[in-house]
Design a protein around this motif. Structure first.
Motif, PDB file in Angstrom:
ATOM      1  N   VAL A 133      59.443 -81.242   1.726  1.00  0.00           N
ATOM      2  CA  VAL A 133      59.048 -81.744   3.049  1.00  0.00           C
ATOM      3  C   VAL A 133      58.809 -83.255   3.035  1.00  0.00           C
ATOM      4  CG1 VAL A 133      58.009 -79.529   3.658  1.00  0.00           C
ATOM      5  CG2 VAL A 133      56.584 -81.321   2.636  1.00  0.00           C
ATOM      6  N   GLU A 134      59.137 -83.906   1.942  1.00  0.00           N
ATOM      7  CA  GLU A 134      58.787 -85.319   1.812  1.00  0.00           C
ATOM      8  C   GLU A 134      59.363 -86.158   2.948  1.00  0.00           C
ATOM      9  OE1 GLU A 134      59.058 -89.078  -1.325  1.00  0.00           O
ATOM     10  OE2 GLU A 134      59.929 -87.125  -1.855  1.00  0.00           O
ATOM     11  N   GLN A 135      60.653 -86.030   3.216  1.00  0.00           N
ATOM     12  CA  GLN A 135      61.264 -86.874   4.227  1.00  0.00           C
ATOM     13  C   GLN A 135      60.700 -86.591   5.614  1.00  0.00           C
ATOM     14  OE1 GLN A 135      63.182 -89.488   3.664  1.00  0.00           O
ATOM     15  NE2 GLN A 135      63.145 -89.951   5.846  1.00  0.00           N
ATOM     16  N   ALA A 136      60.512 -85.315   5.927  1.00  0.00           N
ATOM     17  CA  ALA A 136      59.943 -84.955   7.228  1.00  0.00           C
ATOM     18  C   ALA A 136      58.550 -85.553   7.401  1.00  0.00           C
ATOM     19  CB  ALA A 136      59.885 -83.436   7.378  1.00  0.00           C
ATOM     20  N   ALA A 161      60.895 -81.047  13.750  1.00  0.00           N
ATOM     21  CA  ALA A 161      61.204 -82.363  14.322  1.00  0.00           C
ATOM     22  C   ALA A 161      62.195 -83.123  13.450  1.00  0.00           C
ATOM     23  CB  ALA A 161      59.914 -83.159  14.490  1.00  0.00           C
ATOM     24  N   HIS A 162      62.055 -82.975  12.146  1.00  0.00           N
ATOM     25  CA  HIS A 162      62.984 -83.631  11.219  1.00  0.00           C
ATOM     26  C   HIS A 162      64.406 -83.119  11.431  1.00  0.00           C
ATOM     27  CE1 HIS A 162      64.699 -85.264   7.564  1.00  0.00           C
ATOM     28  NE2 HIS A 162      64.945 -84.051   7.111  1.00  0.00           N
ATOM     29  N   GLU A 163      64.548 -81.810  11.653  1.00  0.00           N
ATOM     30  CA  GLU A 163      65.882 -81.251  11.877  1.00  0.00           C
ATOM     31  C   GLU A 163      66.471 -81.740  13.193  1.00  0.00           C
ATOM     32  OE1 GLU A 163      67.648 -79.564   9.663  1.00  0.00           O
ATOM     33  OE2 GLU A 163      65.954 -79.920   8.307  1.00  0.00           O
ATOM     34  N   TRP A 164      65.649 -81.809  14.238  1.00  0.00           N
ATOM     35  CA  TRP A 164      66.133 -82.352  15.516  1.00  0.00           C
ATOM     36  C   TRP A 164      66.546 -83.809  15.357  1.00  0.00           C
ATOM     37  CZ3 TRP A 164      67.972 -80.082  19.524  1.00  0.00           C
ATOM     38  CH2 TRP A 164      67.508 -78.830  19.929  1.00  0.00           C
ATOM     39  N   ARG A 165      65.755 -84.545  14.591  1.00  0.00           N
ATOM     40  CA  ARG A 165      66.086 -85.955  14.387  1.00  0.00           C
ATOM     41  C   ARG A 165      67.421 -86.099  13.660  1.00  0.00           C
ATOM     42  NH1 ARG A 165      61.992 -90.632  12.059  1.00  0.00           N
ATOM     43  NH2 ARG A 165      63.539 -92.255  11.680  1.00  0.00           N
ATOM     44  N   LYS A 166      67.684 -85.213  12.711  1.00  0.00           N
ATOM     45  CA  LYS A 166      68.940 -85.295  11.966  1.00  0.00           C
ATOM     46  C   LYS A 166      70.139 -84.964  12.848  1.00  0.00           C
ATOM     47  CE  LYS A 166      68.277 -82.605   8.445  1.00  0.00           C
ATOM     48  NZ  LYS A 166      68.548 -81.886   7.174  1.00  0.00           N
ATOM     49  N   LYS A 167      70.051 -83.880  13.584  1.00  0.00           N
ATOM     50  CA  LYS A 167      71.238 -83.440  14.326  1.00  0.00           C
ATOM     51  C   LYS A 167      71.335 -84.040  15.728  1.00  0.00           C
ATOM     52  CE  LYS A 167      69.440 -79.040  16.178  1.00  0.00           C
ATOM     53  NZ  LYS A 167      69.625 -77.574  16.178  1.00  0.00           N
ATOM     54  N   GLY A 168      70.210 -84.414  16.314  1.00  0.00           N
ATOM     55  CA  GLY A 168      70.237 -85.046  17.625  1.00  0.00           C
ATOM     56  C   GLY A 168      70.451 -84.065  18.763  1.00  0.00           C
ATOM     57  N   ASP A 177      77.585 -88.020  23.436  1.00  0.00           N
ATOM     58  CA  ASP A 177      76.888 -88.686  22.335  1.00  0.00           C
ATOM     59  C   ASP A 177      75.458 -88.169  22.257  1.00  0.00           C
ATOM     60  OD1 ASP A 177      79.029 -90.141  21.497  1.00  0.00           O
ATOM     61  OD2 ASP A 177      78.478 -91.980  22.556  1.00  0.00           O
ATOM     62  N   ARG A 178      74.875 -88.331  21.088  1.00  0.00           N
ATOM     63  CA  ARG A 178      73.570 -87.711  20.843  1.00  0.00           C
ATOM     64  C   ARG A 178      72.431 -88.727  20.822  1.00  0.00           C
ATOM     65  NH1 ARG A 178      73.876 -82.410  18.455  1.00  0.00           N
ATOM     66  NH2 ARG A 178      76.031 -81.694  18.531  1.00  0.00           N
ATOM     67  N   ILE A 179      71.293 -88.255  21.298  1.00  0.00           N
ATOM     68  CA  ILE A 179      70.031 -88.973  21.165  1.00  0.00           C
ATOM     69  C   ILE A 179      69.231 -88.263  20.071  1.00  0.00           C
ATOM     70  CG2 ILE A 179      67.792 -89.378  22.272  1.00  0.00           C
ATOM     71  CD1 ILE A 179      69.816 -91.389  23.186  1.00  0.00           C
ATOM     72  N   HIS A 180      68.680 -89.034  19.140  1.00  0.00           N
ATOM     73  CA  HIS A 180      67.954 -88.471  18.003  1.00  0.00           C
ATOM     74  C   HIS A 180      66.458 -88.724  18.190  1.00  0.00           C
ATOM     75  CE1 HIS A 180      71.613 -87.759  15.491  1.00  0.00           C
ATOM     76  NE2 HIS A 180      72.097 -88.622  16.368  1.00  0.00           N
ATOM     77  N   PRO A 181      65.723 -87.698  18.644  1.00  0.00           N
ATOM     78  CA  PRO A 181      64.283 -87.893  18.877  1.00  0.00           C
ATOM     79  C   PRO A 181      63.506 -87.934  17.572  1.00  0.00           C
ATOM     80  CG  PRO A 181      64.896 -85.622  19.315  1.00  0.00           C
ATOM     81  CD  PRO A 181      66.171 -86.342  18.984  1.00  0.00           C
ATOM     82  N   HIS A 182      62.509 -88.799  17.521  1.00  0.00           N
ATOM     83  CA  HIS A 182      61.607 -88.850  16.381  1.00  0.00           C
ATOM     84  C   HIS A 182      60.427 -87.924  16.632  1.00  0.00           C
ATOM     85  CE1 HIS A 182      62.916 -93.106  14.835  1.00  0.00           C
ATOM     86  NE2 HIS A 182      63.942 -92.325  15.108  1.00  0.00           N
ATOM     87  N   TYR A 183      59.706 -87.598  15.555  1.00  0.00           N
ATOM     88  CA  TYR A 183      58.507 -86.783  15.684  1.00  0.00           C
ATOM     89  C   TYR A 183      57.516 -87.470  16.632  1.00  0.00           C
ATOM     90  CZ  TYR A 183      54.229 -84.297  14.483  1.00  0.00           C
ATOM     91  OH  TYR A 183      53.065 -83.567  14.551  1.00  0.00           O
ATOM     92  N   GLY A 184      56.990 -86.690  17.580  1.00  0.00           N
ATOM     93  CA  GLY A 184      55.999 -87.227  18.501  1.00  0.00           C
ATOM     94  C   GLY A 184      56.580 -87.927  19.705  1.00  0.00           C
ATOM     95  N   ARG A 244      64.776 -97.941  19.581  1.00  0.00           N
ATOM     96  CA  ARG A 244      65.592 -98.974  18.921  1.00  0.00           C
ATOM     97  C   ARG A 244      66.653 -98.343  18.036  1.00  0.00           C
ATOM     98  NH1 ARG A 244      60.031-102.077  17.814  1.00  0.00           N
ATOM     99  NH2 ARG A 244      59.968-103.370  19.711  1.00  0.00           N
ATOM    100  N   GLU A 245      66.280 -97.300  17.308  1.00  0.00           N
ATOM    101  CA  GLU A 245      67.257 -96.632  16.443  1.00  0.00           C
ATOM    102  C   GLU A 245      68.395 -96.030  17.268  1.00  0.00           C
ATOM    103  OE1 GLU A 245      67.113 -92.545  14.107  1.00  0.00           O
ATOM    104  OE2 GLU A 245      65.925 -94.076  13.065  1.00  0.00           O
ATOM    105  N   ASN A 246      68.057 -95.374  18.391  1.00  0.00           N
ATOM    106  CA  ASN A 246      69.091 -94.769  19.230  1.00  0.00           C
ATOM    107  C   ASN A 246      69.994 -95.813  19.875  1.00  0.00           C
ATOM    108  OD1 ASN A 246      68.780 -91.841  19.105  1.00  0.00           O
ATOM    109  ND2 ASN A 246      66.762 -92.174  20.009  1.00  0.00           N
ATOM    110  N   VAL A 247      69.407 -96.896  20.337  1.00  0.00           N
ATOM    111  CA  VAL A 247      70.198 -97.974  20.938  1.00  0.00           C
ATOM    112  C   VAL A 247      71.184 -98.538  19.919  1.00  0.00           C
ATOM    113  CG1 VAL A 247      70.020-100.360  21.764  1.00  0.00           C
ATOM    114  CG2 VAL A 247      68.555 -98.580  22.747  1.00  0.00           C
TER     115      VAL A 247
END
Length: 383
Positions: A133-136, A161-168, A177-184, A244-247
């Motif tokens: 779980v380190e990266q998450a 949340a980590h999985e959603w962030r990875k796959k978008g 195109d995909r938006i990649h949400p971060h935790y929170g 910023r990451e998504n942009v």
């Protein structure tokens, strides 16, 4: 900066132990903690959790997951107060149903949050069959140089949340195109509001402000529609990093600026867009601030500041669900009065029905309100 909270317990040998307590939901460390392992029965665990006693897990990690699932089934079998009222022939109003639902949700979360996992420095879990779980955890909390204890339920949320962030999340308005949400950060899985912004006629293609940008999805849609410059604002550091990451990922960094601001950036624009939280109630955790807006603070702040940030002839787009109206938490008259108080007039309104599963779930305690819900894009101008 707040001092870290500490959780204390007695280990298997009766020795005093303690560690840092980590709770994203802001829950206080449990006062009573017992050791639990693979021999712990679900009925006993559920009873202890209902009494406020936490269970610090020492067994197989996957068995802890199974225990939590069993406790969840027991929690969901517990008759809700609203159900008991119905059996007595009492029908709660929509606003009563909402508050009873919130109380039940809070109690359920407290109970299921009582299964605890010890985590070592570096976000390592030493339990058998524990996942990496380190990266998450780094994505949500940053680095960890000391051990801590957290709830299994919250840990599962981090992993999800980590999985959603990875796959978008695929966004049709961005051509898939995909938006990649971060935790929170609120995920655009409910796409109605995005579709409205993609369809509304643009008053100008020169500049737009996106207030409370979150993942940056609306800023990206406006940029893809040809707006030459978009300024997205937010106060939350996670949201700023996410946007910023998504942009950057979408190749829109030359068009979209993401800045930290309390609502509005400096200056005026011909288009100012805001999708505030739509339920005027107090959130029970930091993660709920995207949905719950105490006393409609963000909504009123946007409306009251809009006129001074619009260029002459410009438009403010307010994207807002009317769920609060169906719940009895706000009336349409109160919303229209807020427009008038802010010296705004309605130029047009575009409506869309929600497509999320709960709008079709007749077993949901708030089904009546959800089934009637409409999300609107209010095109507002100055008087």
């Amino acid at each position: 900066m707040n001092e870290p909270q500490i959780i204390q317990w007695l280990d298997e040998d009766g020795a005093d132990r303690s560690a840092r307590w980590r709770s994203e939901n802001g829950a206080a460390p449990p006062r009573r903690v017992v050791i639990a392992d693979d021999t712990t029965k679900a009925d006993d665990a559920y009873r202890l959790a209902c009494e406020g006693t936490a269970l610090l897990w020492r067994g197989d990690f996957q068995n802890a997951r199974q225990l939590l699932q069993a406790m969840t089934r027991r929690a969901d079998r517990t008759p809700r107060r609203a159900d008991r009222r119905k059996r007595k022939g009492e029908t709660p109003s929509q606003v009563q149903a909402f508050h009873l639902h919130r109380q039940a949700q809070a109690q359920r979360a407290r109970t299921l949050g009582m299964v605890l996992i010890p985590v070592e420095a570096g976000h390592k879990i030493s339990l058998r069959r524990a996942p990496d779980v380190e990266q998450a955890c780094v994505e949500a909390h940053g680095q960890a140089d000391e051990p801590y204890v957290t709830s299994l339920r919250e840990l599962q949320g981090l992993i999800g949340a980590h999985e959603w962030r990875k796959k978008g999340v695929p966004i049709p308005a961005l051509d898939g195109d995909r938006i990649h949400p971060h935790y929170g950060v609120f995920s655009p899985v409910r796409g109605e509001y995005v579709d409205l912004v993609a369809a509304a006629p643009l008053p100008s293609g020169s500049l737009a402000f996106d207030i409370g940008t979150g993942t940056g999805v609306l800023a990206a849609v406006l940029a893809r529609r040809g707006v030459a410059r978009v300024v997205g604002t937010d106060q939350d550091e996670r949201a700023l990093a996410c946007a910023r990451e998504n942009v950057n990922r979408l190749g829109l960094a030359d068009q979209v600026d993401v800045i930290k601001a309390d609502l509005f950036p400096p200056g005026r624009a011909p288009l100012v867009v805001c999708n505030p939280p739509w339920v005027p109630a107090r959130p029970s955790s930091p993660l709920e601030y995207a949905v719950y807006d105490p006393d409609s603070q963000m909504l009123r702040g946007f409306l009251n500041g809009l006129a001074e940030h619009l260029e002459p002839g410009g438009e403010g787009w307010l994207i807002l669900s009317d769920l609060a109206e169906h719940l009895g938490l706000r009336t349409r008259a109160e919303l229209l009065d807020a427009f008038e108080t802010a010296d705004l007039r309605v130029l047009d309104r575009m409506d869309i029905k929600p497509r999320h599963p709960r709008a079709m779930d007749s077993s949901d305690p708030l089904y009546e309100a959800r089934a009637a819900e409409v999300t609107s894009l209010w095109r507002l101008g100055t008087r």
